[in-house]
Design an enzyme around this catalytic site. Structure first.
Site, mmCIF file in Angstrom:
data_model
loop_
_atom_site.group_PDB
_atom_site.id
_atom_site.type_symbol
_atom_site.label_atom_id
_atom_site.label_comp_id
_atom_site.label_asym_id
_atom_site.label_seq_id
_atom_site.Cartn_x
_atom_site.Cartn_y
_atom_site.Cartn_z
ATOM 1 N N ARG A 37 40.306 34.894 42.515
ATOM 2 C CA ARG A 37 41.004 33.825 43.238
ATOM 3 C C ARG A 37 40.048 33.097 44.172
ATOM 4 N NH1 ARG A 37 46.342 32.923 41.481
ATOM 5 N NH2 ARG A 37 46.414 31.651 43.364
ATOM 6 N N VAL A 38 40.270 31.813 44.288
ATOM 7 C CA VAL A 38 39.471 31.031 45.225
ATOM 8 C C VAL A 38 40.310 30.598 46.427
ATOM 9 C CG1 VAL A 38 37.863 30.205 43.470
ATOM 10 C CG2 VAL A 38 39.941 28.891 43.946
ATOM 11 N N ASP A 39 41.584 31.032 46.449
ATOM 12 C CA ASP A 39 42.449 30.676 47.585
ATOM 13 C C ASP A 39 42.710 31.908 48.438
ATOM 14 O OD1 ASP A 39 44.043 32.129 45.905
ATOM 15 O OD2 ASP A 39 45.448 30.505 45.463
ATOM 16 N N ASP A 40 43.688 31.852 49.313
ATOM 17 C CA ASP A 40 43.950 32.986 50.196
ATOM 18 C C ASP A 40 44.909 33.990 49.579
ATOM 19 O OD1 ASP A 40 42.225 32.131 52.165
ATOM 20 O OD2 ASP A 40 43.716 30.757 52.983
#
Ligand code: 6R9
Length: 692
Positions: free
Chosen positions: A560-563
């Site tokens: 994942r590149v998000d939170d």
């Protein structure tokens, strides 16, 4: 993070295009032995010869048609299902570009069908009524049951009739909070039969999480059981439901009926707490209802289910899937990605509380008339050989699981695997997170005796079904790569400005165009649907994952590149954990990041600032962790609490998670520029407290 850079290094060692590699029997060379080009696993020719898709050429031919003529490609497949009335024209319509207006996806609109009918009645009509639909394996050794397709239909119809009788109508929500009893798929199918919208809540969620979901979708009825045993532990599910319903009522949602299955191997009826007038024993009423029930014919675009999932803000999102496209897509992906044949026995270890259990325990397999193993227990009970015991017992031929389970079993040693025959296995599958090459190899070499292709399926709750996956027998595999897109799927990798990257590249994984299984909205919040998924890179669906494409076109998911963090294949929003932590009276502020974890993939690492004057203590650590367990569920409990006198923030007050991630993974020489922090001193304070 550290995990992805390790994977990337592995990727760069892949060179020769598959077409130039000679067709050996399946062989995997260990890292030390392999010359760089040999990192390919070539399908056994005998396997390929019998596969639905037997070669790269055949895949390309089908893939190209699916992209050039999606309407024709998917209509041909959809025609193999039962439709009361055929869909209209066009076959699909879509707007995936926020700049052109409302995001809108429709497939087979105007087509009238029912997914439960296609799972059960259609297979029975085809002569498979006496075929085993479910082999149910209980938590305890020797406790099991089976249902044929005929018997499954009878059970589904009785529940469907009951639901209708208490007033559940087409479009009404039904919340299901059940463990892996046969009643869980039965409940899903019963809802689908009458056009009700099921919302399964994983039975590991806490009462507060359950209540939040109940308040959001306002069901007439909750389906549950009194208790379940998982391994040696008894979990009192009904108590959790009682607390959730009390909570929901306080928040304005009163649920009239709680239908409770008496799971007496875990807890006797007499010991179950009861609310007269609301609670009903499942077994007491269902036997009174007829075993046949007319189906409610629905439009392809009528909702089938809601499933809540985590995002980068605190509130879970109600992912909504509709009927027709989801049906066609889950069935087709199941058939091709697992090279499914009617003689297969299929076992997916996922719980129906997650999307994998929706699409690949219940709908995809049953649409194909498959025999499915449903396992109530834990994979390490009574010991870590249980999975292979089950494989041998039912002659499982397709085994689909998560990398976290592979890694945990790998640590227990090969003997727990090799003492079982596993001769029935033909195909292995992996889902939930990237599978690291060493776990891939162990799964392939030890579990599959170097014989079974691995389908590493990349997809999401939102996508309904597989988007990037190997087709066993078609392509040489690369350990750790999800390989190529499924039919009809156009993955694109974009840079931070949204420009499509070509050839060998790495960036943000998006999808161009729609596919039948795509979700249609977030329940009650279409705007959030548009901003979360379609606004970051206008014109595309943005997955939230990073991806690299190598020179041979293979895809390598990097996380994942998000939170959002991925713990044992479970999606958890850092914001959800933070909001649970700050609800603790002694917690002033919290920041949560993911760190690499040997078994779970990622672990939860929480930086906590206490209220002024409160001393650090181990008891307080435990109590903070308990708060998270209580509010979300045990699977979201932080692995580590790091005391933080202050958090690194920019002058505008934004927490610099990049720095926290480096501290959490002890990459202290990679902190980067800390001079833009409002108070650069906090970094040293955090480092000083790292091992306290
Ligand atoms: C099916 C499911 C989705 C997220 C997704 C990604 C990760 C799932 C993966 C994978 C690499 C795979 N993910 N499968 N990453 N390789 N084969 O797990 O749905 O719970 O919504 O999670 O899981 O990060 O974005 P969901």
């Amino acid at each position: 993070g550290a995990g992805s850079s390790r994977r990337l290094r592995h990727v760069s060692s892949v060179a020769a295009p598959p077409s130039k590699v000679s067709r050996l029997n399946a062989v995997v060379l260990g890292d030390a032995l392999a010359s760089k080009e040999d990192d390919l696993v070539i399908p056994n020719p005998d396997f390929s010869a019998q596969a639905h898709v037997h070669s790269p050429g055949k895949y390309l031919e089908m893939y190209e048609r699916s992209i050039e003529d999606p309407a024709g490609f998917w209509s041909d497949i959809a025609s193999q299902f039962y439709w009361k009335q055929k869909w209209g024209s066009p076959v699909y319509s879509e707007n995936l570009d926020v700049r052109k207006g409302r995001i809108d996806i429709e497939w087979f609109k105007g087509g009238i069908t029912n997914i439960c009918y296609n799972c059960l009645d259609a297979n029975i009509a085809a002569g498979n009524g006496d075929k085993i639909a479910i082999y149910w394996e209980g938590n305890e050794l020797g406790v099991d049951a089976t249902l044929t397709y005929n018997q499954l239909l009878h059970n589904v119809c009785q529940l469907a009739n009951y639901l209708k009788d208490i007033g559940v109508r087409k479009g009404d929500a039904v919340v299901i909070y059940l463990p892996m009893l046969m009643e869980l798929p039965i409940a899903m199918l019963a809802c689908a039969r009458i056009g009700a919208v099921h919302s399964v809540v994983f039975a590991g969620f806490s009462s507060e999480s359950l209540s939040q979901r109940i308040v959001d979708c306002k069901p007439k009825v909750v389906l549950t059981c009194n208790a379940v045993k998982r391994g040696p532990k008894v979990i009192h599910l009904k108590d959790i439901v009682d607390a959730a319903l009390a909570d929901s009522a306080k928040n304005g949602t009163v649920v009239d009926v709680c239908l409770t299955y008496a799971n007496e191997s875990a807890l006797e009826k007499e010991s179950t707490k009861w609310v007269e007038g609301r609670d009903i024993w499942w077994q007491d009423v269902l036997s009174k209802y007829p075993t046949s029930c007319d189906v409610e014919w629905v439009d392809a675009e009528d909702p089938l289910f809601l499933l809540y999932t985590s995002g980068s803000t605190g509130k879970p999102k109600g992912v909504l899937h509709t009927t027709g496209g989801y049906m066609v897509y889950t069935a087709t992906t199941f058939k091709y990605a697992f090279d499914y044949k009617p003689s297969d026995v299929y076992w997916c270890t996922a719980d129906c509380g997650w999307i994998t259990g929706h699409s690949y325990v219940t709908y995809g397999p049953m649409l194909n008339g498959a025999t499915v193993v449903v396992f109530e227990g834990a994979p390490n009970y009574p010991d870590s050989g249980r999975c292979w015991d089950i494989v041998d017992k039912y002659k499982v031929s397709i085994f689909y699981t998560a990398p976290t389970l592979v890694r945990s079993l790998m640590r227990e040693g090969d003997e727990l695997v090799t003492r079982y025959s596993r001769k029935s296995l033909r195909i292995l599958g992996s889902v939930g997170e990237p599978i690291n090459p060493s776990a891939w190899r162990w799964f392939f070499n030890v579990v599959g005796d170097s014989r079974c292709p691995i389908s590493d399926t990349w997809w999401q709750t939102e996508t309904g079904g597989f988007l990037i996956t190997p087709l066993p027998g078609a392509w040489p595999q690369k350990p750790g790569s999800a390989t190529f897109p499924f039919f009809g799927v156009q993955p694109v990798i974009v840079d931070e400005k949204g420009a499509e990257l070509e050839g060998e590249c790495s960036g943000y994984l998006c999808v161009k165009g729609s596919w039948p299984g795509a979700f249609r909205t977030l329940y009650g919040d279409h705007e959030r649907y548009e901003t979360t998924y379609f606004s970051a890179f206008p014109g595309y669906y943005f997955s939230g994952d990073g991806c690299r494409r190598d020179k041979d076109g293979y895809h390598w998911l990097t996380g994942r590149v998000d939170d959002v963090i991925n713990v044992s294949g479970h999606r958890i929003g850092t914001a959800e954990v933070e909001s649970a932590l700050v609800s603790h009276p002694q917690c002033a502020e919290a920041a949560v990041v993911g760190v690499e974890h040997e078994v779970k993939g990622q672990g939860i690492y929480a930086f906590v600032t206490l209220v002024e004057g409160v001393p650090y203590s181990d008891d307080l650590r435990k109590s903070l962790i308990m708060t998270v367990r209580k509010q979300i569920g045990a699977f979201a409990a932080p692995d580590r609490i790091h005391w933080a006198p202050g958090l690194p923030k920019t002058r505008s007050g934004k927490i610099m998670r990049r720095i926290l991630r480096k501290i959490a993974s002890r990459q202290l020489d990679e902190l980067g520029d800390t001079s833009t922090l409002a108070e650069p001193g906090v970094v040293d304070q955090l480092i000083a407290l790292a091992d306290s």
